[in-house]
Write a protein that holds these residues in place. Structure first.
Motif, PDB file in Angstrom:
ATOM      1  N   ASN B 207      -3.034   4.905 -14.223  1.00 38.81           N
ATOM      2  CA  ASN B 207      -3.291   4.233 -12.943  1.00 38.81           C
ATOM      3  C   ASN B 207      -4.511   3.335 -13.140  1.00 38.81           C
ATOM      4  N   ILE B 208      -4.603   2.275 -12.342  1.00 36.98           N
ATOM      5  CA  ILE B 208      -5.587   1.224 -12.652  1.00 36.98           C
ATOM      6  C   ILE B 208      -7.032   1.732 -12.589  1.00 36.98           C
ATOM      7  N   LYS B 209      -7.278   2.733 -11.722  1.00 40.50           N
ATOM      8  CA  LYS B 209      -8.645   3.271 -11.653  1.00 40.50           C
ATOM      9  C   LYS B 209      -8.977   4.034 -12.942  1.00 40.50           C
ATOM     10  N   GLY B 210      -7.970   4.741 -13.476  1.00 40.29           N
ATOM     11  CA  GLY B 210      -8.167   5.464 -14.732  1.00 40.29           C
ATOM     12  C   GLY B 210      -8.443   4.497 -15.875  1.00 40.29           C
ATOM     13  N   VAL B 211      -7.679   3.397 -15.908  1.00 39.48           N
ATOM     14  CA  VAL B 211      -7.862   2.398 -16.970  1.00 39.48           C
ATOM     15  C   VAL B 211      -9.252   1.774 -16.865  1.00 39.48           C
ATOM     16  N   TRP B 212      -9.647   1.404 -15.639  1.00 36.80           N
ATOM     17  CA  TRP B 212     -10.954   0.744 -15.470  1.00 36.80           C
ATOM     18  C   TRP B 212     -12.118   1.701 -15.704  1.00 36.80           C
ATOM     19  N   SER B 213     -11.929   2.983 -15.394  1.00 41.74           N
ATOM     20  CA  SER B 213     -12.995   3.954 -15.698  1.00 41.74           C
ATOM     21  C   SER B 213     -13.194   4.033 -17.210  1.00 41.74           C
ATOM     22  N   THR B 251     -14.636  -1.015 -10.168  1.00 45.37           N
ATOM     23  CA  THR B 251     -13.949   0.266 -10.350  1.00 45.37           C
ATOM     24  C   THR B 251     -14.105   1.155  -9.115  1.00 45.37           C
ATOM     25  N   TYR B 252     -15.316   1.172  -8.537  1.00 49.29           N
ATOM     26  CA  TYR B 252     -15.583   2.059  -7.399  1.00 49.29           C
ATOM     27  C   TYR B 252     -15.015   1.494  -6.090  1.00 49.29           C
ATOM     28  N   ILE B 253     -15.279   0.206  -5.839  1.00 49.37           N
ATOM     29  CA  ILE B 253     -14.897  -0.365  -4.540  1.00 49.37           C
ATOM     30  C   ILE B 253     -13.710  -1.332  -4.663  1.00 49.37           C
ATOM     31  N   GLY B 254     -13.782  -2.239  -5.626  1.00 48.06           N
ATOM     32  CA  GLY B 254     -12.805  -3.330  -5.736  1.00 48.06           C
ATOM     33  C   GLY B 254     -11.376  -2.856  -5.830  1.00 48.06           C
ATOM     34  N   SER B 260      -3.914  -1.522  -5.452  1.00 49.22           N
ATOM     35  CA  SER B 260      -3.468  -0.171  -5.077  1.00 49.22           C
ATOM     36  C   SER B 260      -3.461   0.694  -6.327  1.00 49.22           C
ATOM     37  N   SER B 261      -3.823   1.970  -6.152  1.00 50.45           N
ATOM     38  CA  SER B 261      -3.866   2.888  -7.273  1.00 50.45           C
ATOM     39  C   SER B 261      -3.476   4.267  -6.775  1.00 50.45           C
ATOM     40  N   ASN B 262      -2.853   5.060  -7.637  1.00 54.25           N
ATOM     41  CA  ASN B 262      -2.496   6.419  -7.208  1.00 54.25           C
ATOM     42  C   ASN B 262      -3.541   7.447  -7.643  1.00 54.25           C
ATOM     43  N   HIS B 263      -4.757   6.952  -7.987  1.00 51.97           N
ATOM     44  CA  HIS B 263      -5.846   7.881  -8.291  1.00 51.97           C
ATOM     45  C   HIS B 263      -6.189   8.647  -7.020  1.00 51.97           C
ATOM     46  N   PRO B 264      -6.423   9.987  -7.109  1.00 52.47           N
ATOM     47  CA  PRO B 264      -6.637  10.771  -5.886  1.00 52.47           C
ATOM     48  C   PRO B 264      -7.858  10.342  -5.073  1.00 52.47           C
ATOM     49  N   LEU B 265      -8.808   9.627  -5.683  1.00 50.20           N
ATOM     50  CA  LEU B 265     -10.005   9.243  -4.934  1.00 50.20           C
ATOM     51  C   LEU B 265     -10.007   7.776  -4.526  1.00 50.20           C
ATOM     52  N   THR B 266      -8.872   7.098  -4.677  1.00 48.48           N
ATOM     53  CA  THR B 266      -8.847   5.683  -4.282  1.00 48.48           C
ATOM     54  C   THR B 266      -8.492   5.577  -2.808  1.00 48.48           C
TER      55      THR B 266
END
Lengths: 261, 266
Positions: B207-213, B251-254, B260-266
């Motif tokens: 998921n995009i948040k995982g990739v950007w982290s 990564t945190y806000i953008g 859209s991301s399926n990360h649980p904290l997005t």
């Protein structure tokens, strides 16, 4: 012979080079920054990345849309090269351990990263992922690769505060040649795991079959042979962080500051 | 109990506002009592915020970091803690003002949200989640401090003001903030990876948040190496700190706002 040695030495210094690490990390970052922005707009192409191992995704999906997906293998190769670079750094550090032992924490992080890269490669070449597999209570299902058999023995609701049902507990048993290997009550964050195999109940329901109501669970069954290696890498990295923090404060308290290369 | 929580939240916010005001005054007048008073106000605000966090933890039965109110409240607490750490260690007074300003902005947005503590869903009921989120925000707070030091370094280099700390000290704090942030963020990814494995069956999610982290980790990992290369020391490092914080902010806000991301904290 001496010419060969100097050629080898030059190659070795390049492989251990700090600048090479920076270049590879920067290229991988830039590649993935650009490529990942394509992901939300193309869910048909990128959503299955979590449902399949990378090898299957590359063969089944990426080849159909090369213009959208070429950056994934390129970034993966860059990260692999970075892993190789960190391994060479660790070997070079071990060869000079007497004079560089104070950097143990930093090199443990390098080693952990290398192990995780290897584990990721292994898991994405030799593993498998199967989501949404329905299994009825009492049913036995064969699982590759060890000739294992998974049996769902019971599904029971777990009530939270106030009596509201919060989740379902699935009693799962793993057999090989009719001998029980493991039995667990699997629920959210508590899967059945065995040598890289992970079984996670994701949902449950009931259906009328042969005039009787039968309960089933949907299971995610993933096999990652590199999972334990990744855990070893994570532990090495975690220990490396703690040692690096300790030595950082020791060095700062003695007035030590990064040298100029 | 809600009245007490409100009192603590507004008390902490008011203390931070006064502290930032006093630091700004200190920049102009350079009076010792001004930065001392400002520091006392930060300490007071941090104490009240810590008390509020502890109270909410006791009431909820878990560290409340599960919704936007709670994560922003916790992030602002991390920023204040980071500021206090640097201030107590290096006595740079108003030089970490950007971090306090971020803290204040986050806090101001917290005041507009509902402070009710949501029930903990089973997926988040694991110490791995708590460790993942706390180390993540602690890492982000140090990256914010590195950004602040990077901006001040460039300002000092171009303007050469006696109001700002020496370049050598700014560079030292910048490198320390990047290193500490990287260490904490490494722990965040380790805990997150283990949690993802037990929750979804894989330790790296695309998921995009995982990739950007992962990209944030790779970037700051590169920065930890870059400080040993002459070309990247000083100005180059300051620019990298600013670019790195842009990655962190996205990564945190953008990602949550723009994609859209399926990360649980997005």
């Amino acid at each position: 012979m001496s010419a060969n040695l100097s050629w080898f030495q030059r190659l070795w210094s390049l492989l251990c080079s700090l600048k090479l690490a920076i270049v590879l990390a920067s290229c991988a970052t830039l590649m993935a920054v650009g490529g990942s922005l394509l992901m939300p707009a193309n869910p048909r192409v990128f959503a299955p990345l979590d449902e399949k191992i990378l090898k299957d995704w590359l063969v089944d999906i990426a080849l159909q849309s090369p213009a959208l997906t070429w950056w994934v293998p390129v970034a993966a190769v860059l990260v692999l090269l970075l892993g190789l670079n960190t391994l060479c750094c660790v070997i070079d550090w071990l060869l000079h351990l007497r004079s560089r032992w104070r950097k143990s924490g930093e090199y443990l992080i390098h080693f952990g990263f290398f192990l995780i890269v290897c584990a990721f490669l292994w898991g994405n070449l030799a593993g498998y992922r199967a989501g949404g597999q329905p299994i009825f209570v009492g049913q036995r299902v064969e699982l590759p690769p060890y000739g294992l058999v998974l049996k769902l023995e019971e599904v029971k609701p777990l009530a939270g505060p106030g009596g509201r049902i919060m989740e379902l507990a699935n009693t799962l048993a793993l057999y090989r040649d009719d001998s029980l290997l493991k039995q667990v009550e699997a629920r959210v964050n508590h899967p059945l795991t065995w040598r890289g195999l992970v079984v996670i109940p994701t949902d449950a329901g009931q259906v009328m079959m042969g005039g009787r109501l039968r309960t089933y669970s949907l299971m995610t069954v993933n096999y990652d042979p590199g999972a334990n290696l990744a855990l070893v890498g994570a532990v090495a990295m975690g220990c490396g962080v703690l040692v690096a923090l300790f030595s950082f404060y020791r060095k700062r308290s003695s007035g030590d500051h990064p040298d100029i290369e | 109990m809600p009245e007490l929580q409100h009192g603590l939240i507004y008390g902490a916010f008011f203390s931070y506002v006064v502290a930032v005001f006093l630091y700004v005054c200190h920049f102009r007048r350079r009076l010792t009592w001004l930065w001392r008073s400002a520091f006392v106000m930060v300490l007071l605000g941090f104490g009240l915020q810590t008390l509020c966090l502890a109270l909410r933890w006791i009431i909820a039965g878990y560290l409340p970091i599960t919704n936007l109110f709670n994560t922003q409240f916790f992030f602002s607490w991390c920023l204040a803690a980071t500021y206090l750490y640097v201030e107590l260690r290096y006595r740079i007074h108003g030089a970490g003002l950007f971090v306090m300003f971020c803290c204040l902005l986050l806090f101001a947005s917290v005041l507009t949200r509902d402070p009710a503590i949501p029930p903990l869903i089973p997926a988040l009921d694991t110490p791995l989640f708590t460790l993942h989120v706390t180390t993540s925000f602690a890492g982000y707070a140090f990256f914010a401090m590195a950004f602040s030091m990077g901006v001040l370094y460039l300002a000092q280099r171009w303007v050469g003001s006696s109001l700002l700390p020496e370049l050598k000290l700014l560079r030292k704090i910048n490198e320390e903030a990047v290193f500490l942030g990287f260490c904490l963020f490494t722990l965040c990814l380790i805990f997150g990876g283990i949690w993802a494995y037990v929750a979804w069956g894989y330790y790296f999610s695309w998921n995009i948040k995982g990739v950007w982290s992962s990209l944030v980790w790779l970037f700051y990992g590169g920065m930890c190496h870059a400080k040993f290369v002459r070309r990247w020391q000083g100005t180059g490092y300051a620019i990298l700190s600013i670019a790195g914080f842009a990655l962190v902010l996205f990564t945190y806000i953008g990602i949550g706002v723009l994609l859209s991301s399926n990360h649980p904290l997005t």
